[in-house]
Design a protein around this motif. Structure first.
Motif, PDB file in Angstrom:
ATOM      1  N   LEU A   1      79.809 -61.093  28.183  1.00  0.00           N
ATOM      2  CA  LEU A   1      80.072 -61.602  26.834  1.00  0.00           C
ATOM      3  C   LEU A   1      80.905 -60.625  26.023  1.00  0.00           C
ATOM      4  CD1 LEU A   1      76.589 -63.163  26.145  1.00  0.00           C
ATOM      5  CD2 LEU A   1      78.752 -64.412  26.294  1.00  0.00           C
ATOM      6  N   VAL A   2      80.592 -59.344  26.124  1.00  0.00           N
ATOM      7  CA  VAL A   2      81.378 -58.328  25.417  1.00  0.00           C
ATOM      8  C   VAL A   2      82.820 -58.346  25.916  1.00  0.00           C
ATOM      9  CG1 VAL A   2      81.690 -55.831  25.102  1.00  0.00           C
ATOM     10  CG2 VAL A   2      79.426 -56.859  24.824  1.00  0.00           C
ATOM     11  N   ASP A   3      82.993 -58.440  27.238  1.00  0.00           N
ATOM     12  CA  ASP A   3      84.336 -58.513  27.807  1.00  0.00           C
ATOM     13  C   ASP A   3      85.098 -59.742  27.317  1.00  0.00           C
ATOM     14  OD1 ASP A   3      83.843 -56.177  29.187  1.00  0.00           O
ATOM     15  OD2 ASP A   3      83.508 -57.167  31.125  1.00  0.00           O
ATOM     16  N   ALA A   4      84.356 -60.818  27.022  1.00  0.00           N
ATOM     17  CA  ALA A   4      84.982 -62.046  26.507  1.00  0.00           C
ATOM     18  C   ALA A   4      85.196 -61.983  24.997  1.00  0.00           C
ATOM     19  CB  ALA A   4      84.122 -63.260  26.861  1.00  0.00           C
ATOM     20  N   GLY A   5      84.758 -60.883  24.363  1.00  0.00           N
ATOM     21  CA  GLY A   5      85.013 -60.700  22.941  1.00  0.00           C
ATOM     22  C   GLY A   5      83.894 -61.119  22.012  1.00  0.00           C
ATOM     23  N   PHE A   6      82.697 -61.354  22.543  1.00  0.00           N
ATOM     24  CA  PHE A   6      81.565 -61.758  21.705  1.00  0.00           C
ATOM     25  C   PHE A   6      80.714 -60.547  21.325  1.00  0.00           C
ATOM     26  CE2 PHE A   6      82.630 -65.642  23.965  1.00  0.00           C
ATOM     27  CZ  PHE A   6      82.574 -66.587  22.951  1.00  0.00           C
ATOM     28  N   ASP A   7      80.152 -60.586  20.136  1.00  0.00           N
ATOM     29  CA  ASP A   7      79.239 -59.543  19.665  1.00  0.00           C
ATOM     30  C   ASP A   7      77.828 -59.882  20.126  1.00  0.00           C
ATOM     31  OD1 ASP A   7      77.787 -57.598  18.323  1.00  0.00           O
ATOM     32  OD2 ASP A   7      78.125 -58.465  16.339  1.00  0.00           O
ATOM     33  N   VAL A   8      77.226 -59.016  20.901  1.00  0.00           N
ATOM     34  CA  VAL A   8      75.887 -59.280  21.435  1.00  0.00           C
ATOM     35  C   VAL A   8      74.852 -58.288  20.898  1.00  0.00           C
ATOM     36  CG1 VAL A   8      76.747 -60.425  23.494  1.00  0.00           C
ATOM     37  CG2 VAL A   8      76.344 -57.958  23.541  1.00  0.00           C
ATOM     38  N   GLU A   9      75.152 -57.672  19.777  1.00  0.00           N
ATOM     39  CA  GLU A   9      74.202 -56.732  19.193  1.00  0.00           C
ATOM     40  C   GLU A   9      72.866 -57.433  18.923  1.00  0.00           C
ATOM     41  OE1 GLU A   9      73.636 -53.938  15.256  1.00  0.00           O
ATOM     42  OE2 GLU A   9      75.658 -54.539  15.845  1.00  0.00           O
ATOM     43  N   GLY A  10      71.785 -56.811  19.368  1.00  0.00           N
ATOM     44  CA  GLY A  10      70.452 -57.377  19.184  1.00  0.00           C
ATOM     45  C   GLY A  10      69.994 -58.280  20.301  1.00  0.00           C
ATOM     46  N   LEU A  11      70.853 -58.528  21.287  1.00  0.00           N
ATOM     47  CA  LEU A  11      70.491 -59.393  22.408  1.00  0.00           C
ATOM     48  C   LEU A  11      69.406 -58.739  23.254  1.00  0.00           C
ATOM     49  CD1 LEU A  11      71.075 -61.951  24.087  1.00  0.00           C
ATOM     50  CD2 LEU A  11      72.797 -60.602  25.323  1.00  0.00           C
ATOM     51  N   ARG A  12      68.424 -59.547  23.642  1.00  0.00           N
ATOM     52  CA  ARG A  12      67.346 -59.069  24.504  1.00  0.00           C
ATOM     53  C   ARG A  12      67.358 -59.869  25.804  1.00  0.00           C
ATOM     54  NH1 ARG A  12      62.731 -59.559  19.969  1.00  0.00           N
ATOM     55  NH2 ARG A  12      63.049 -61.685  20.665  1.00  0.00           N
ATOM     56  N   VAL A  13      66.783 -59.285  26.866  1.00  0.00           N
ATOM     57  CA  VAL A  13      66.854 -59.919  28.188  1.00  0.00           C
ATOM     58  C   VAL A  13      66.161 -61.278  28.244  1.00  0.00           C
ATOM     59  CG1 VAL A  13      67.168 -57.776  29.447  1.00  0.00           C
ATOM     60  CG2 VAL A  13      64.871 -58.634  29.067  1.00  0.00           C
ATOM     61  N   ASN A  14      65.191 -61.530  27.391  1.00  0.00           N
ATOM     62  CA  ASN A  14      64.478 -62.811  27.399  1.00  0.00           C
ATOM     63  C   ASN A  14      65.106 -63.853  26.488  1.00  0.00           C
ATOM     64  OD1 ASN A  14      62.535 -61.946  29.233  1.00  0.00           O
ATOM     65  ND2 ASN A  14      61.263 -61.093  27.623  1.00  0.00           N
ATOM     66  N   ASP A  15      66.270 -63.553  25.942  1.00  0.00           N
ATOM     67  CA  ASP A  15      66.927 -64.475  25.022  1.00  0.00           C
ATOM     68  C   ASP A  15      67.883 -65.405  25.771  1.00  0.00           C
ATOM     69  OD1 ASP A  15      65.662 -63.072  23.021  1.00  0.00           O
ATOM     70  OD2 ASP A  15      67.450 -61.977  22.394  1.00  0.00           O
ATOM     71  N   LEU A  16      67.918 -66.638  25.320  1.00  0.00           N
ATOM     72  CA  LEU A  16      68.928 -67.585  25.768  1.00  0.00           C
ATOM     73  C   LEU A  16      70.152 -67.372  24.888  1.00  0.00           C
ATOM     74  CD1 LEU A  16      69.988 -70.168  27.196  1.00  0.00           C
ATOM     75  CD2 LEU A  16      68.822 -71.468  25.403  1.00  0.00           C
ATOM     76  N   VAL A  17      71.321 -67.357  25.495  1.00  0.00           N
ATOM     77  CA  VAL A  17      72.568 -67.159  24.761  1.00  0.00           C
ATOM     78  C   VAL A  17      73.423 -68.406  24.893  1.00  0.00           C
ATOM     79  CG1 VAL A  17      74.636 -65.742  24.518  1.00  0.00           C
ATOM     80  CG2 VAL A  17      72.510 -64.707  25.322  1.00  0.00           C
ATOM     81  N   LEU A  18      73.941 -68.875  23.772  1.00  0.00           N
ATOM     82  CA  LEU A  18      74.920 -69.959  23.752  1.00  0.00           C
ATOM     83  C   LEU A  18      76.188 -69.382  23.148  1.00  0.00           C
ATOM     84  CD1 LEU A  18      72.649 -72.796  22.328  1.00  0.00           C
ATOM     85  CD2 LEU A  18      73.196 -72.334  24.729  1.00  0.00           C
ATOM     86  N   ALA A  19      77.259 -69.358  23.913  1.00  0.00           N
ATOM     87  CA  ALA A  19      78.522 -68.789  23.448  1.00  0.00           C
ATOM     88  C   ALA A  19      79.620 -69.827  23.611  1.00  0.00           C
ATOM     89  CB  ALA A  19      78.858 -67.536  24.251  1.00  0.00           C
ATOM     90  N   VAL A  20      80.439 -69.971  22.565  1.00  0.00           N
ATOM     91  CA  VAL A  20      81.486 -70.995  22.570  1.00  0.00           C
ATOM     92  C   VAL A  20      82.749 -70.445  21.925  1.00  0.00           C
ATOM     93  CG1 VAL A  20      82.135 -73.319  21.822  1.00  0.00           C
ATOM     94  CG2 VAL A  20      79.744 -72.777  22.201  1.00  0.00           C
ATOM     95  N   GLU A  21      83.873 -70.785  22.524  1.00  0.00           N
ATOM     96  CA  GLU A  21      85.173 -70.582  21.912  1.00  0.00           C
ATOM     97  C   GLU A  21      85.876 -71.929  21.931  1.00  0.00           C
ATOM     98  OE1 GLU A  21      89.292 -68.001  22.341  1.00  0.00           O
ATOM     99  OE2 GLU A  21      87.638 -67.623  23.727  1.00  0.00           O
ATOM    100  N   ALA A  22      86.412 -72.332  20.783  1.00  0.00           N
ATOM    101  CA  ALA A  22      87.069 -73.634  20.685  1.00  0.00           C
ATOM    102  C   ALA A  22      88.234 -73.549  19.712  1.00  0.00           C
ATOM    103  CB  ALA A  22      86.068 -74.694  20.230  1.00  0.00           C
TER     104      ALA A  22
END
Length: 120
Positions: A48-69
């Motif tokens: 996600l970081v490589d794709a340009g998203f900020d993941v500060e605060g992300l934890r391993v048990n979290d579901l992530v939804l990331a979108v670019e449109a």
């Protein structure tokens, strides 16, 4: 210029097949350039970081939804589609829908399913 958003669902687990299905559904939204549903593992955080998203605060048990449109509206639509896919296509029961009977134990379930032929 594109619009992008990343959202975390704290302590929400979705199995790998479910994640693939949610990601696929998000990508069907017109104007979506990139979308993914994934768990907050360190490897996925790096992606996600490589794709340009900020993941500060992300934890391993979290579901992530990331979108670019191409538009903010398409981002929101993709996130809405993801939420629906996560919940499944069944509408939530309301007061007018009778509750489904749940057997109290295995014996009661076996009595109700007289034609069942599967042993676990």
């Amino acid at each position: 210029m594109t619009s992008r958003r990343v959202e975390f669902r704290r302590d929400t687990y979705v199995d790998s097949v479910g994640l693939l299905n949610v990601s696929r559904e998000m990508r069907t939204v017109p104007e979506v350039v990139w979308a993914s549903a994934l768990m907050g593992t360190p490897a996925n955080a790096d992606l996600l970081v490589d794709a340009g998203f900020d993941v500060e605060g992300l934890r391993v048990n979290d579901l992530v939804l990331a979108v670019e449109a191409e538009t903010d509206a398409a981002v929101q639509t993709a996130l809405d589609v993801a939420e629906q896919a996560i919940r499944g296509s069944e509408p939530a029961p309301d007061a007018s829908t009778p509750a489904t009977h749940q057997p109290g134990d295995v014996t009661e379930a076996a009595e109700e399913l007289v034609d069942a032929n599967l042993a676990v």
